[in-house]
Design an enzyme around this catalytic site. Sequence first.
Site, PDB file in Angstrom:
ATOM      1  N   HIS A   1      47.224  18.224  -0.057  1.00 39.39           N
ATOM      2  CA  HIS A   1      47.549  19.216  -1.093  1.00 39.39           C
ATOM      3  C   HIS A   1      47.783  18.546  -2.450  1.00 39.39           C
ATOM      4  CE1 HIS A   1      47.565  22.889   1.282  1.00 39.39           C
ATOM      5  NE2 HIS A   1      48.120  22.188   2.263  1.00 39.39           N
TER       6      HIS A   1
ATOM      7  N   SER B   1      24.407  30.990  14.446  1.00 38.02           N
ATOM      8  CA  SER B   1      25.290  29.917  14.915  1.00 38.02           C
ATOM      9  C   SER B   1      25.217  29.847  16.428  1.00 38.02           C
ATOM     10  CB  SER B   1      26.735  30.193  14.484  1.00 38.02           C
ATOM     11  OG  SER B   1      27.616  29.429  15.311  1.00 38.02           O
TER      12      SER B   1
ATOM     13  N   LEU C   1      39.907  20.499  10.140  1.00 39.33           N
ATOM     14  CA  LEU C   1      39.049  19.315  10.187  1.00 39.33           C
ATOM     15  C   LEU C   1      37.745  19.535   9.413  1.00 39.33           C
ATOM     16  CD1 LEU C   1      39.763  18.364  13.903  1.00 39.33           C
ATOM     17  CD2 LEU C   1      40.740  17.324  11.841  1.00 39.33           C
TER      18      LEU C   1
ATOM     19  N   SER D   1      35.453  22.026   9.221  1.00 43.79           N
ATOM     20  CA  SER D   1      34.189  22.547   9.760  1.00 43.79           C
ATOM     21  C   SER D   1      33.444  23.301   8.657  1.00 43.79           C
ATOM     22  CB  SER D   1      34.448  23.455  10.964  1.00 43.79           C
ATOM     23  OG  SER D   1      35.292  24.523  10.604  1.00 43.79           O
TER      24      SER D   1
ATOM     25  N   ASP E   1      37.468  17.852   0.815  1.00 42.02           N
ATOM     26  CA  ASP E   1      36.724  18.048   2.064  1.00 42.02           C
ATOM     27  C   ASP E   1      35.229  17.828   1.862  1.00 42.02           C
ATOM     28  OD1 ASP E   1      39.214  18.848   2.771  1.00 42.02           O
ATOM     29  OD2 ASP E   1      38.714  20.967   3.000  1.00 42.02           O
TER      30      ASP E   1
HETATM   31  C1  GLA Z   1      42.001  22.203   2.493  1.00 41.05           C
HETATM   32  C2  GLA Z   1      41.214  22.214   1.183  1.00 41.05           C
HETATM   33  C3  GLA Z   1      41.262  20.842   0.522  1.00 41.05           C
HETATM   34  C4  GLA Z   1      42.677  20.310   0.408  1.00 41.05           C
HETATM   35  C5  GLA Z   1      43.411  20.444   1.746  1.00 41.05           C
HETATM   36  C6  GLA Z   1      44.863  20.082   1.632  1.00 41.05           C
HETATM   37  O1  GLA Z   1      41.368  21.376   3.426  1.00 41.05           O
HETATM   38  O2  GLA Z   1      39.891  22.586   1.401  1.00 41.05           O
HETATM   39  O3  GLA Z   1      40.646  20.909  -0.744  1.00 41.05           O
HETATM   40  O4  GLA Z   1      43.376  20.968  -0.606  1.00 41.05           O
HETATM   41  O5  GLA Z   1      43.325  21.746   2.286  1.00 41.05           O
HETATM   42  O6  GLA Z   1      45.019  18.742   1.285  1.00 41.05           O
END
Ligand code: GLA
Length: 352
Positions: free
Chosen positions: A32, A65, A115, A117, A162
Amino acid sequence: MKSAEQSFETVFGHAPEATASAPGRVNLLGEHTDYQGGLVLPTAIPQQTTATLARNGTGEHRVYSADLDEQASFPVGENAPSGFARYVAGALALGGAREGLDVFVTSDVPMGAGLSSSAALEVATLRALRALGVLHADDEQIALLAQRVEHEFVGVQSGIMDQMASSFADPAHMLFLDTRSLERRTLPLPAGAEVLVIDSGVPRKLAESGYNERRAQVEEAARRLGVHELRDVTDPAAVEALPSPLRERARHVVTENKRVQEAVQPGVTAQRFGELMNASHTSLRDDYAVSHPRVDELVSLLQAHPDVFGARVTGAGFGGAVVALVREGQARAVAAATLARYSGPGRRVVPG
Ligand code: GLA
């Protein structure tokens, strides 16, 4: 028909033209912080999502999917009504698809566990469009397009971690990413340690609304502190003068950036890295309020194990997976001992 028996040809009745994959990620430290210009330290997990596609000669995209056994159709350039297809729809629209495509998706990235996805699906689809010759973009541009899919097609105001992790990380290294400049370095895992990921089995029900709320809170905190982003806070005392809960939210982001900075110093031991992970969990639980009682239980069990250096909730939180740094070679044994005592329906997801 079982998904394993299905293929692009059996679903769509013609041959595929391009295919590409992208991994999920687990974040080791720096949670975060990525929507406040902060520092993050994810690694890729071995599990991947694969998108296979071909032109279908119509004005509609059709996406399937195999894991969900779900199919959706929607006009070229538009969003899908709901579900996994929104990620594909966004990637196809922003990736410049101008004619109807058939898209077959398979994945072994655990869904809804924190994770990524979704990032894996976005990046895999964009890479497949690149392989088809429709999209001309490098890996960083693909990550940025994938983030726009979250914002514009899914409605989650996610940061860039991510998508950058899915684009650039590999399971053997940590990706140290400055989410403001997108400067990145690939670093080895702490010596003598390996990564263990356990899914708590708690569905992340509040993730979308809670996530956007946290984001709004830290934006408000930054405004009140007179900084562009919390990355720019130089006076931690000013944070302590904010009203609650902005104080706690901002405190988490500021201290979390410090933890990442320390974790990437040369010579940091697995022991010290683990302590930083434990401190991160406390901060996410108490100050950022994104943990869950079952997740806390799992983290406590892991932290009490003699072969665990540190453990914490990972990803957006509100349930989902926990990550632990454990003594090399011990991940499976630690997982078995921990899950035997855990009261929820958990399962080890890494090592795969
Ligand atoms: C999700 C969001 C990321 C990041 C995390 C927390 O995965 O997609 O951008 O903010 O939460 O670190």
